[in-house]
Structures are given as C-alpha cells and as structure tokens.
Write an enzyme that holds these catalytic residues in place. Structure first.
Site, PDB file in Angstrom:
ATOM      1  N   ASP A  66       0.846  -1.191   0.000  1.00  0.00           N
ATOM      2  CA  ASP A  66       0.000   0.000   0.000  1.00  0.00           C
ATOM      3  C   ASP A  66       0.882   1.240   0.000  1.00  0.00           C
ATOM      4  OD1 ASP A  66      -1.928   1.913   0.298  1.00  0.00           O
ATOM      5  OD2 ASP A  66      -2.960   0.916   1.951  1.00  0.00           O
ATOM      6  N   HIS A 115      -0.391   4.217  -0.209  1.00  0.00           N
ATOM      7  CA  HIS A 115      -1.178   5.172   0.584  1.00  0.00           C
ATOM      8  C   HIS A 115      -1.159   6.597   0.027  1.00  0.00           C
ATOM      9  CE1 HIS A 115      -3.234   3.512   3.966  1.00  0.00           C
ATOM     10  NE2 HIS A 115      -2.196   2.834   4.396  1.00  0.00           N
ATOM     11  N   GLU A 171      -1.068  -0.535  -4.156  1.00  0.00           N
ATOM     12  CA  GLU A 171      -2.289   0.218  -3.884  1.00  0.00           C
ATOM     13  C   GLU A 171      -2.002   1.710  -3.771  1.00  0.00           C
ATOM     14  OE1 GLU A 171      -5.549   0.386  -0.235  1.00  0.00           O
ATOM     15  OE2 GLU A 171      -4.444  -1.464  -0.655  1.00  0.00           O
ATOM     16  N   GLU A 209     -10.035   3.383  -2.573  1.00  0.00           N
ATOM     17  CA  GLU A 209     -10.606   3.596  -1.246  1.00  0.00           C
ATOM     18  C   GLU A 209     -11.091   5.032  -1.045  1.00  0.00           C
ATOM     19  OE1 GLU A 209      -7.438   4.248   2.104  1.00  0.00           O
ATOM     20  OE2 GLU A 209      -6.566   2.859   0.653  1.00  0.00           O
ATOM     21  N   ASP A 257     -14.846   1.153  -1.004  1.00  0.00           N
ATOM     22  CA  ASP A 257     -15.054   0.877   0.418  1.00  0.00           C
ATOM     23  C   ASP A 257     -16.553   0.924   0.693  1.00  0.00           C
ATOM     24  OD1 ASP A 257     -15.383   1.374   3.311  1.00  0.00           O
ATOM     25  OD2 ASP A 257     -13.193   1.516   3.321  1.00  0.00           O
ATOM     26  N   HIS A 271     -12.159  -2.442  -0.099  1.00  0.00           N
ATOM     27  CA  HIS A 271     -11.321  -1.852   0.942  1.00  0.00           C
ATOM     28  C   HIS A 271     -12.070  -1.941   2.266  1.00  0.00           C
ATOM     29  CE1 HIS A 271      -9.843   1.785   3.190  1.00  0.00           C
ATOM     30  NE2 HIS A 271      -8.685   1.303   2.794  1.00  0.00           N
TER      31      HIS A 271
END
Length: 381
Positions: A183, A185, A209, A235, A257, A284
């Site tokens: 991830d 982020h 991700e 997400e 999500d 997510h």
C-alpha cells in the site's frame, strides 16, 4: 412497515455504527464513518435520517437516490459515508424481513468462500519477517503492508532500497505460492512511483495500492503503463463517476469501500462498471464488523471479485477489536485464509447491542497524523 428511529454510536477504536429500527421492531445496522471525521459523519447521518423517518424501509433504491441527489451539493467522503451506513442498514432490514442474506437479494451467491488478506504493518521493516510468518502460520495466503512511511518528494536511494527490502522480505517468507500487496497510501508522487515499481516487479506483488493520490487520477495511466505490476486504487473514490477515470487509466484492481462509497447499492454498481473494463474488485475494509459484513455481501455476489481486506488483529485497532461487537464470532472465522459464505439473513451478523451501547462515546475523536518533511513543510499521506 415504516422507519421509526435512527441512532448512531461512536465506538472504539475509531468507528461509527448506525441503527435503523422499524415500527414493527426490525432492526438494521450499518457502519457510516470517515476515519478521523466520525463526529462530522454522525451529524450527516442524522440530517439524512430526516428523509427516512416514517418511510417504507424496503424502498432502498428510492432512498439512495433521495439521500445522494436530494440536495444541491453532492458527493464527497462525508455525505457518501453517511449514505453508505444507512444503505447498509436498509439492506440489513430487507434481508431480515425476507429471511435471506443480502447477497441473495443481489442475485445469489457466485462462490462459496472468499479469499482474505491480513495486514502486517510494514512501518517497522525489522518486524516484517516475523509478522508475515505469523500470518502464514494462521493460514492466510496473502498479506498487505505499507510500502513506506513518509516519502521524500524525490526518493533517495535509501528510500527506494527500504521499499524493495520490505517486499523482498515478505516474498522470502511467503515463497512462490502466497501473495503480498503493498500500500503506497498516496505517499508517492508519480516520479517516485515510476522509479520504485521496476524494482518491485521481479518480486511479483499481487498489486500496489494507491500509487498516486486520488486527486492525481488523471496521471494514473502514466504509472500503469510504466510497470507490469498490477495497480490498485479506490478507497478514496466514492461513486461510479469517481471510479471511471481510474478504470479508464488501466488499473487492474478497484477497491471501493462499503462504508465510504455509497454502501451496498453503489458498490454493486461500481463492481458492474469495473467488470466492463475487465477489472477485478477487492473491497477496501480496514474498519469494523458491519463494514466487513457488508463487504462480504458484495464479495459473494459479484463475479469479478479478487480478495477481501479485513482488519481483525490489525496493528492500529487500539482499545477494541472487530469481534468485540458481534454475538457470534464464528461468522468471521477464517478457514485456510478464506471466509465462508454467511447464511444468516441481512448482513449475516448479530450485533451485540449491549456492548455497542456501553461503548458509545468512550473513544476520543481519532485524527490522522500530520506529517512534515525535515524542512518543516507538510508531507502528504
């Protein structure tokens, strides 16, 4: 049957639950929350509840349309998350009323179990090997970890080496038959993502991700075409229209999500849109039991599902755990790294209402960290 009452509960570690009750006693639960903005979403839920009280709970699509489009200003994480939790609760009521799981109402199951992955942190590289090994011993066939902490605007050799070493350590423990995902982020800009991905490709991650922040989705194609590593994002995309540019950029995995992207109603449509781009869906879900239960209803009903995130035992669940709020923990019992199809009506779980009511308000308002570069300037994450 009419909607009689909507309640919300802010519970540890950083979650918000909503409870929708009908005049004949049927109760549905949902999880509307933006991490770090739970109080704001709580207010939005009660504003939207004004549109629901006295109405037929079975008119889920009509309620979704009114909640999302009934005001001049639309979209965004707060409104979409408030709608998401209420939408989950309405589907829960529908399933309980008709005596079937939500995924049956969505067309029926297309699989009998879903693969799940577990988090291993990654913020402390020295701990990765032991953390991954623990998940292997627990039966998981896939893990996910952070690629980095704060990232320099232009990555140094040390920065790149640290990311690659995390991945190499995970691959060494996992061997060739298990998977890891990384991830980013949104902590990487395009230049840094393009620099590090070629080093990760030989280690064959399941996906990387959020290699870019969602506001830079217009640059995502340049990242996708620079690597053979599957790129995932989603997400922080809250609707079909948010997801469309990412799909057009050529991503391999979309990660809506269930507690942010308009709930079960919208995520089912997002998954159908992704299918037209030959893109897989990996919901997510670093949140609580209701978000996971809703995610599983999607996972068992959409054909282009890949893998399910879940936060049982995740490193930042401080003060409470996912299983603390459910009566029967067996519904979330892992079987060789998979979750079996839930068969109970609605979302498939029974919330321990006594525990939820006792926990309400016993958590401080969680906030995300504010990171800065060594020169004092703000660092994104």
């Amino acid at each position: 049957m009419k909607i009689a009452r909507v309640e919300t509960f802010a519970v540890p570690p950083r979650w918000l639950f909503c409870r929708v009750e009908t005049d004949d006693g049927v109760v549905g639960w949902g999880e509307p929350v933006v991490e770090g903005r739970a109080a704001t979403v709580r207010t939005a839920v009660h504003e939207l509840a004004e549109l629901l009280i006295g109405k037929d709970p079975m008119r889920i699509e009509d309620h979704w349309q009114v909640m999302t489009k009934g005001s001049f200003y639309r979209g965004g994480p707060v409104l979409s998350s408030a709608v998401a939790g209420l939408d989950q609760a309405l589907w829960d009521i529908a399933g309980k009323t008709l005596g079937v799981p939500v995924h049956v109402l969505l067309g029926g199951p297309v699989r009998e179990r879903v693969r799940a992955y577990s988090w291993v942190g990654g913020d402390e590289p020295a701990e990765i090997a032991d953390a991954v090994q623990a998940q292997v011993e627990a039966g998981f066939t896939a893990v996910k970890m952070n690629a980095s902490g704060r990232m320099n605007r232009i990555a140094s050799t040390r920065d790149i080496d640290a990311v690659v070493q995390r991945a190499a350590t995970a691959r060494e423990v996992l061997g060739p038959d298990r998977d890891f995902a990384m991830d980013f982020h949104g902590r990487f800009n395009m230049a840094n993502s393009r620099r590090v991905l070629p080093y990760l490709a030989p280690l064959n991650p399941l996906f990387v991700e959020e290699p870019l922040l969602p506001e830079h989705t217009h640059l995502l194609r340049d990242v996708v075409t620079a690597t053979t590593v599957p790129v995932a994002t989603g997400e922080r995309l809250y609707s079909r229209t948010d997801a469309l540019p990412a799909l057009q950029a050529g991503i391999a995995v979309l990660q809506p999500d269930l507690s942010h992207a308009g709930g079960i109603s919208e995520v089912r449509r997002i998954a159908a849109l992704a299918e037209t781009f030959d893109v897989l869906v990996a919901p997510h879900c670093p949140l609580g039991p209701l978000s996971l239960a809703a995610s599983l209803q999607i996972a068992f009903s959409v054909p282009n599902f890949l893998i399910q995130e879940q936060s049982i035992g995740i490193h930042y669940n401080a003060g409470a755990e996912v299983l603390d709020y459910v009566v029967d923990r067996e519904v979330f019992r892992f079987d060789e790294g998979h979750l079996n199809r839930p068969t109970r009506p609605g979302l498939g779980i029974e919330v321990d209402e006594r525990v939820v009511r006792a926990a309400d308000g016993k958590t401080p308002d969680w906030r995300g960290p504010i990171w800065r570069h060594p020169d004092g300037s703000f660092a994104e994450w």
